[in-house]
Design a protein around this motif. Structure first.
Motif, PDB file in Angstrom:
ATOM      1  N   MET A  74       0.828  -1.205   0.000  1.00 44.26           N
ATOM      2  CA  MET A  74       0.000   0.000   0.000  1.00 44.26           C
ATOM      3  C   MET A  74       0.865   1.258   0.000  1.00 44.26           C
ATOM      4  O   MET A  74       0.602   2.221  -0.741  1.00 44.26           O
ATOM      5  CB  MET A  74      -0.931   0.000   1.211  1.00 44.26           C
ATOM      6  CG  MET A  74      -1.968  -1.112   1.196  1.00 44.26           C
ATOM      7  SD  MET A  74      -2.875  -1.275   2.765  1.00 44.26           S
ATOM      8  CE  MET A  74      -3.963   0.142   2.664  1.00 44.26           C
ATOM      9  N   LYS A  75       1.912   1.256   0.818  1.00 44.19           N
ATOM     10  CA  LYS A  75       2.791   2.421   0.886  1.00 44.19           C
ATOM     11  C   LYS A  75       3.519   2.635  -0.438  1.00 44.19           C
ATOM     12  O   LYS A  75       3.629   3.775  -0.923  1.00 44.19           O
ATOM     13  CB  LYS A  75       3.786   2.250   2.036  1.00 44.19           C
ATOM     14  CG  LYS A  75       3.128   2.321   3.419  1.00 44.19           C
ATOM     15  CD  LYS A  75       4.144   2.326   4.537  1.00 44.19           C
ATOM     16  CE  LYS A  75       4.813   0.989   4.709  1.00 44.19           C
ATOM     17  NZ  LYS A  75       5.734   0.997   5.886  1.00 44.19           N
ATOM     18  N   GLN A  76       3.982   1.563  -1.031  1.00 47.79           N
ATOM     19  CA  GLN A  76       4.663   1.693  -2.317  1.00 47.79           C
ATOM     20  C   GLN A  76       3.707   2.167  -3.411  1.00 47.79           C
ATOM     21  O   GLN A  76       4.088   2.943  -4.306  1.00 47.79           O
ATOM     22  CB  GLN A  76       5.300   0.355  -2.713  1.00 47.79           C
ATOM     23  CG  GLN A  76       6.434  -0.087  -1.809  1.00 47.79           C
ATOM     24  CD  GLN A  76       7.552   0.939  -1.728  1.00 47.79           C
ATOM     25  OE1 GLN A  76       7.969   1.502  -2.742  1.00 47.79           O
ATOM     26  NE2 GLN A  76       8.033   1.191  -0.515  1.00 47.79           N
ATOM     27  N   ASP A  77       2.462   1.723  -3.348  1.00 47.43           N
ATOM     28  CA  ASP A  77       1.469   2.164  -4.328  1.00 47.43           C
ATOM     29  C   ASP A  77       1.197   3.666  -4.211  1.00 47.43           C
ATOM     30  O   ASP A  77       1.017   4.354  -5.223  1.00 47.43           O
ATOM     31  CB  ASP A  77       0.162   1.377  -4.150  1.00 47.43           C
ATOM     32  CG  ASP A  77       0.210  -0.012  -4.762  1.00 47.43           C
ATOM     33  OD1 ASP A  77       1.075  -0.246  -5.638  1.00 47.43           O
ATOM     34  OD2 ASP A  77      -0.605  -0.856  -4.380  1.00 47.43           O
ATOM     35  N   ILE A  78       1.160   4.183  -2.984  1.00 43.93           N
ATOM     36  CA  ILE A  78       0.947   5.622  -2.811  1.00 43.93           C
ATOM     37  C   ILE A  78       2.128   6.402  -3.390  1.00 43.93           C
ATOM     38  O   ILE A  78       1.939   7.411  -4.099  1.00 43.93           O
ATOM     39  CB  ILE A  78       0.760   5.966  -1.320  1.00 43.93           C
ATOM     40  CG1 ILE A  78      -0.605   5.459  -0.842  1.00 43.93           C
ATOM     41  CG2 ILE A  78       0.868   7.482  -1.089  1.00 43.93           C
ATOM     42  CD1 ILE A  78      -0.864   5.675   0.642  1.00 43.93           C
ATOM     43  N   ILE A  79       3.326   5.945  -3.121  1.00 45.72           N
ATOM     44  CA  ILE A  79       4.514   6.609  -3.670  1.00 45.72           C
ATOM     45  C   ILE A  79       4.465   6.616  -5.193  1.00 45.72           C
ATOM     46  O   ILE A  79       4.751   7.636  -5.845  1.00 45.72           O
ATOM     47  CB  ILE A  79       5.796   5.909  -3.164  1.00 45.72           C
ATOM     48  CG1 ILE A  79       5.949   6.126  -1.657  1.00 45.72           C
ATOM     49  CG2 ILE A  79       7.026   6.409  -3.912  1.00 45.72           C
ATOM     50  CD1 ILE A  79       7.028   5.271  -1.010  1.00 45.72           C
ATOM     51  N   LYS A  80       4.084   5.488  -5.773  1.00 40.83           N
ATOM     52  CA  LYS A  80       4.001   5.397  -7.237  1.00 40.83           C
ATOM     53  C   LYS A  80       2.898   6.305  -7.779  1.00 40.83           C
ATOM     54  O   LYS A  80       3.084   6.995  -8.796  1.00 40.83           O
ATOM     55  CB  LYS A  80       3.749   3.950  -7.654  1.00 40.83           C
ATOM     56  CG  LYS A  80       3.596   3.742  -9.160  1.00 40.83           C
ATOM     57  CD  LYS A  80       4.837   4.173  -9.919  1.00 40.83           C
ATOM     58  CE  LYS A  80       5.997   3.245  -9.646  1.00 40.83           C
ATOM     59  NZ  LYS A  80       7.188   3.610 -10.491  1.00 40.83           N
ATOM     60  N   CYS A  81       1.762   6.336  -7.113  1.00 42.43           N
ATOM     61  CA  CYS A  81       0.657   7.195  -7.554  1.00 42.43           C
ATOM     62  C   CYS A  81       1.065   8.664  -7.551  1.00 42.43           C
ATOM     63  O   CYS A  81       0.730   9.418  -8.471  1.00 42.43           O
ATOM     64  CB  CYS A  81      -0.565   6.991  -6.652  1.00 42.43           C
ATOM     65  SG  CYS A  81      -1.503   5.489  -7.011  1.00 42.43           S
ATOM     66  N   LYS A  82       1.780   9.078  -6.525  1.00 45.79           N
ATOM     67  CA  LYS A  82       2.238  10.465  -6.462  1.00 45.79           C
ATOM     68  C   LYS A  82       3.181  10.774  -7.620  1.00 45.79           C
ATOM     69  O   LYS A  82       3.115  11.858  -8.221  1.00 45.79           O
ATOM     70  CB  LYS A  82       2.924  10.741  -5.127  1.00 45.79           C
ATOM     71  CG  LYS A  82       1.962  10.781  -3.949  1.00 45.79           C
ATOM     72  CD  LYS A  82       2.687  11.028  -2.644  1.00 45.79           C
ATOM     73  CE  LYS A  82       3.202  12.449  -2.536  1.00 45.79           C
ATOM     74  NZ  LYS A  82       3.826  12.704  -1.207  1.00 45.79           N
ATOM     75  N   SER A  83       4.042   9.821  -7.961  1.00 44.42           N
ATOM     76  CA  SER A  83       4.985  10.042  -9.065  1.00 44.42           C
ATOM     77  C   SER A  83       4.270  10.133 -10.410  1.00 44.42           C
ATOM     78  O   SER A  83       4.757  10.780 -11.332  1.00 44.42           O
ATOM     79  CB  SER A  83       6.025   8.918  -9.107  1.00 44.42           C
ATOM     80  OG  SER A  83       5.465   7.701  -9.588  1.00 44.42           O
ATOM     81  N   LEU A  84       3.086   9.506 -10.499  1.00 47.22           N
ATOM     82  CA  LEU A  84       2.306   9.541 -11.739  1.00 47.22           C
ATOM     83  C   LEU A  84       1.455  10.803 -11.849  1.00 47.22           C
ATOM     84  O   LEU A  84       0.903  11.092 -12.905  1.00 47.22           O
ATOM     85  CB  LEU A  84       1.414   8.303 -11.832  1.00 47.22           C
ATOM     86  CG  LEU A  84       2.120   6.967 -12.071  1.00 47.22           C
ATOM     87  CD1 LEU A  84       1.134   5.809 -11.971  1.00 47.22           C
ATOM     88  CD2 LEU A  84       2.817   6.948 -13.428  1.00 47.22           C
ATOM     89  N   GLY A  85       1.320  11.532 -10.738  1.00 48.63           N
ATOM     90  CA  GLY A  85       0.581  12.788 -10.784  1.00 48.63           C
ATOM     91  C   GLY A  85      -0.898  12.685 -10.477  1.00 48.63           C
ATOM     92  O   GLY A  85      -1.685  13.514 -10.947  1.00 48.63           O
TER      93      GLY A  85
END
Length: 234
Positions: A74-85
């Motif tokens: 879940m934490k990694q998914d949030i980091i990835k989502c932020k990087s995608l904008g």
């Protein structure tokens, strides 16, 4: 009043944008309550569409009590989502007794910052909704998606009105589950400023086998337009 559409695919997201919805909650597997969509789907929606996009962070269906491995995902998914904008995060964690897991939810909110954070329908399982709302406010959660602890939001509208009256100046109460063009006026009249709907229809299947046991759905452009028409004219 704003309309958020729960979009389970690129086509659903596109339909929501073309129909004039204000925002989407992007997810996959809506029939199981929704899980985190794929990297490719998020990237395509963010890069090709302009509609405000919140992403559901939920690693699997079932309960909202997660293992260390699942929480790390879940934490990694949030980091990835932020990087995608993406424009916002939708998530939440509970304890074994169905109280809010304050520490883990706080960690997700911190990772999502400065994006707005919606605590999802895990809220509908908590044992003390009034106390839980206050905890979410203390955590600086922006909104809570809830059906009023009933299967459908219209059935839970009494509780929804209660928490709306008491807490709406501190957190956005976002009614969801079963909202449509026939009942959305009830929520506008009750003073809610945002609503959540899937506005979905079933896509006819042409194949056989066991894969057809779970119907494929897509957000319906015409129903979204009908909901918006009621919102604008009631």
């Amino acid at each position: 009043m704003k309309l958020e559409i729960c979009a389970n695919s690129y086509q659903s997201a596109l339909n929501a944008e073309q129909a004039g919805a204000h925002r989407i909650e992007l997810c996959s597997e809506l029939n199981s309550g929704g899980i985190t969509p794929s990297y490719g789907l998020i990237q395509k929606v963010i890069s090709e569409l302009s509609i405000e996009t919140f992403v559901l962070i939920r690693p699997r269906s079932g309960n909202f009590l997660y293992s260390e491995a699942e929480f790390d995902i879940m934490k990694q998914d949030i980091i990835k989502c932020k990087s995608l904008g993406v424009n916002g995060i939708v998530s939440g964690v509970l304890m074994k007794d169905n109280t809010i897991d304050i520490e883990r939810t706080k960690e997700l909110i911190s990772l999502a910052y400065p994006l707005p954070f919606t605590f999802h329908r895990a809220f509908d399982l908590v044992t003390n909704p009034t106390e839980s709302i206050q905890k979410l406010i203390d955590l600086k959660v922006n909104r809570v998606l809830t059906s009023g602890q009933k299967n459908k939001a219209l059935e839970g509208i009494t509780l929804l009105k209660e928490i709306q009256k008491r807490f709406s100046n501190q957190i956005i109460i976002l009614p969801g589950s079963g909202l449509n063009s026939k009942n959305v006026a009830d929520f506008k009249k009750a003073g809610f400023t945002e609503v959540h709907a899937s506005a979905s229809i079933t896509i006819p299947e042409s194949t056989a086998l066991n894969f057809d046991e779970i119907p494929q759905t897509v957000s319906d452009t015409e129903e979204i337009k009908r909901i918006l028409n009621v919102i604008q004219n009631s």
